[in-house]
Design a protein around this motif. Structure first.
Motif, PDB file in Angstrom:
ATOM      1  N   PHE A 100      -9.277  -5.702   4.413  1.00  0.00           N
ATOM      2  CA  PHE A 100     -10.560  -6.121   3.851  1.00  0.00           C
ATOM      3  C   PHE A 100     -11.030  -5.161   2.761  1.00  0.00           C
ATOM      4  N   VAL A 101     -10.767  -3.879   2.958  1.00  0.00           N
ATOM      5  CA  VAL A 101     -11.107  -2.893   1.927  1.00  0.00           C
ATOM      6  C   VAL A 101     -10.293  -3.186   0.676  1.00  0.00           C
ATOM      7  N   ASN A 102      -9.003  -3.486   0.852  1.00  0.00           N
ATOM      8  CA  ASN A 102      -8.124  -3.793  -0.271  1.00  0.00           C
ATOM      9  C   ASN A 102      -8.626  -5.000  -1.054  1.00  0.00           C
ATOM     10  N   LEU A 103      -9.218  -5.946  -0.343  1.00  0.00           N
ATOM     11  CA  LEU A 103      -9.740  -7.155  -0.979  1.00  0.00           C
ATOM     12  C   LEU A 103     -11.106  -6.917  -1.619  1.00  0.00           C
ATOM     13  N   LEU A 104     -12.042  -6.410  -0.832  1.00  0.00           N
ATOM     14  CA  LEU A 104     -13.431  -6.303  -1.284  1.00  0.00           C
ATOM     15  C   LEU A 104     -13.666  -5.172  -2.272  1.00  0.00           C
ATOM     16  N   ASN A 178       1.988  -8.659  -1.265  1.00  0.00           N
ATOM     17  CA  ASN A 178       2.787  -8.358  -2.445  1.00  0.00           C
ATOM     18  C   ASN A 178       3.814  -9.458  -2.708  1.00  0.00           C
ATOM     19  N   GLU A 179       4.234 -10.104  -1.625  1.00  0.00           N
ATOM     20  CA  GLU A 179       5.214 -11.172  -1.753  1.00  0.00           C
ATOM     21  C   GLU A 179       4.552 -12.490  -2.151  1.00  0.00           C
ATOM     22  N   LEU A 180       3.453 -12.808  -1.535  1.00  0.00           N
ATOM     23  CA  LEU A 180       2.814 -14.106  -1.760  1.00  0.00           C
ATOM     24  C   LEU A 180       1.803 -14.100  -2.909  1.00  0.00           C
ATOM     25  N   LYS A 181       1.289 -12.905  -3.247  1.00  0.00           N
ATOM     26  CA  LYS A 181       0.313 -12.762  -4.342  1.00  0.00           C
ATOM     27  C   LYS A 181      -0.899 -13.679  -4.150  1.00  0.00           C
ATOM     28  N   ASN A 182      -1.356 -13.773  -2.909  1.00  0.00           N
ATOM     29  CA  ASN A 182      -2.480 -14.671  -2.648  1.00  0.00           C
ATOM     30  C   ASN A 182      -3.797 -14.199  -3.261  1.00  0.00           C
ATOM     31  N   ILE A 183      -4.001 -12.911  -3.387  1.00  0.00           N
ATOM     32  CA  ILE A 183      -5.228 -12.436  -4.027  1.00  0.00           C
ATOM     33  C   ILE A 183      -5.237 -12.851  -5.495  1.00  0.00           C
ATOM     34  N   ASP A 184      -4.095 -12.722  -6.166  1.00  0.00           N
ATOM     35  CA  ASP A 184      -4.013 -13.134  -7.570  1.00  0.00           C
ATOM     36  C   ASP A 184      -4.266 -14.628  -7.719  1.00  0.00           C
TER      37      ASP A 184
END
Length: 282
Positions: A100-104, A178-184
């Motif tokens: 969550f920290v990585n996301l927010l 890193n594999e799915l790149k869902n945040i991007d």
């Protein structure tokens, strides 16, 4: 990052898991009335935007956020019988806080949310009877818990963004991300949503421009041309050369910012017309 913000984020994505079970099980059924519930998407989107606020703001908004979660629970409860797909909401609670920290605290993602939030706010404030005719607005229904007219497309983009984020969280591994790149992928959906909000306002207001009409239309055509020529490229990297609607000069901006400037120019034109009309009447 405060524990409070992470706990709210975990609760939000746990609720989203409950909602997505219904959506996945019913979205292809023609007789279904419970999938893709826009009311749910709006509240999920509003809570997620609130999570970008400071710890102090969150404390002040705690009662409001809790109430929004209560509304979500009551709506989702109506469709419990439609939960034919069984995901495990509790997996979200057990996820490492680092996810969550990585996301927010992702700098580019926070920037994207600010762009989306601004466009969302502009749509709420200006897609109304002052700038858009009432006959047009009647095509956009009002919802029980949302005081304003709805444009579904950016809400669906926001829902798609949340879907990518919940997969990132649900899988519980930054390595998987890193594999799915869902945040991007979520970033791109939010960017499209922001642009869609501006396009909707422009669609129903640009023809009414008068005082700065030539620059406004030159800007519009230049943006649309560049948008087409850059199809297939990363939306976040679409820094285009377009005609500034106020000055008539060429400049470089991201597409979202170009559309925002066009929106402002049209709004200012309509405001000037209104002021001139008021002065004439007096």
């Amino acid at each position: 990052m405060s524990f409070s913000k992470i706990s709210y984020a975990k609760k939000l994505f746990s609720v989203y898991i409950e909602y997505i079970q219904i959506d996945l099980a019913n979205s292809l059924l023609n007789d279904s009335v419970c999938y893709r519930n826009i009311e749910i998407v709006i509240i999920l989107k509003d809570i997620f935007l609130l999570l970008q606020q400071s710890k102090e703001v969150l404390k002040k908004k705690k009662e409001k956020i809790d109430k929004m979660f209560e509304i979500l629970d009551s709506i989702i409860e109506k469709y419990n019988d439609s939960n034919k797909i069984k995901l495990e909401p509790q997996r979200i609670d057990k996820c490492d806080d680092k996810l969550f920290v990585n996301l927010l605290e992702n700098e580019e993602f926070v920037k994207l949310l600010a762009i989306f939030s601004s466009a969302n706010r502009i749509f709420r404030n200006f897609f109304n009877g002052i700038y858009i005719e009432k006959e047009i607005l009647q095509k956009f229904s009002k919802r029980l818990n949302y005081q304003g007219y709805l444009f579904v497309q950016p809400l669906l983009e926001a829902n798609n963004a949340l879907s990518h984020l919940v997969v990132y969280i649900y899988n519980g591994s930054i390595e998987v991300e890193n594999e799915l790149k869902n945040i991007d992928k979520a970033k791109n959906h939010l960017y499209r949503a922001a642009i869609d909000y501006y396009k909707m306002f422009i669609r129903f207001s640009i023809e009414k421009s008068k005082n700065n009409r030539n620059n406004i239309f030159a800007s519009f055509y230049s943006i649309r041309e560049q948008e087409f020529l850059l199809l297939g490229k990363d939306l976040m990297k679409k820094n285009i050369e377009f005609i500034d609607p106020t000055t008539g000069n060429k400049q470089l901006e991201y597409i979202s910012e170009a559309y925002r400037k066009l929106f402002i120019s049209i709004k200012n034109d309509l405001d000037l017309q209104k002021n001139l009309s008021s002065q004439t009447q007096h």
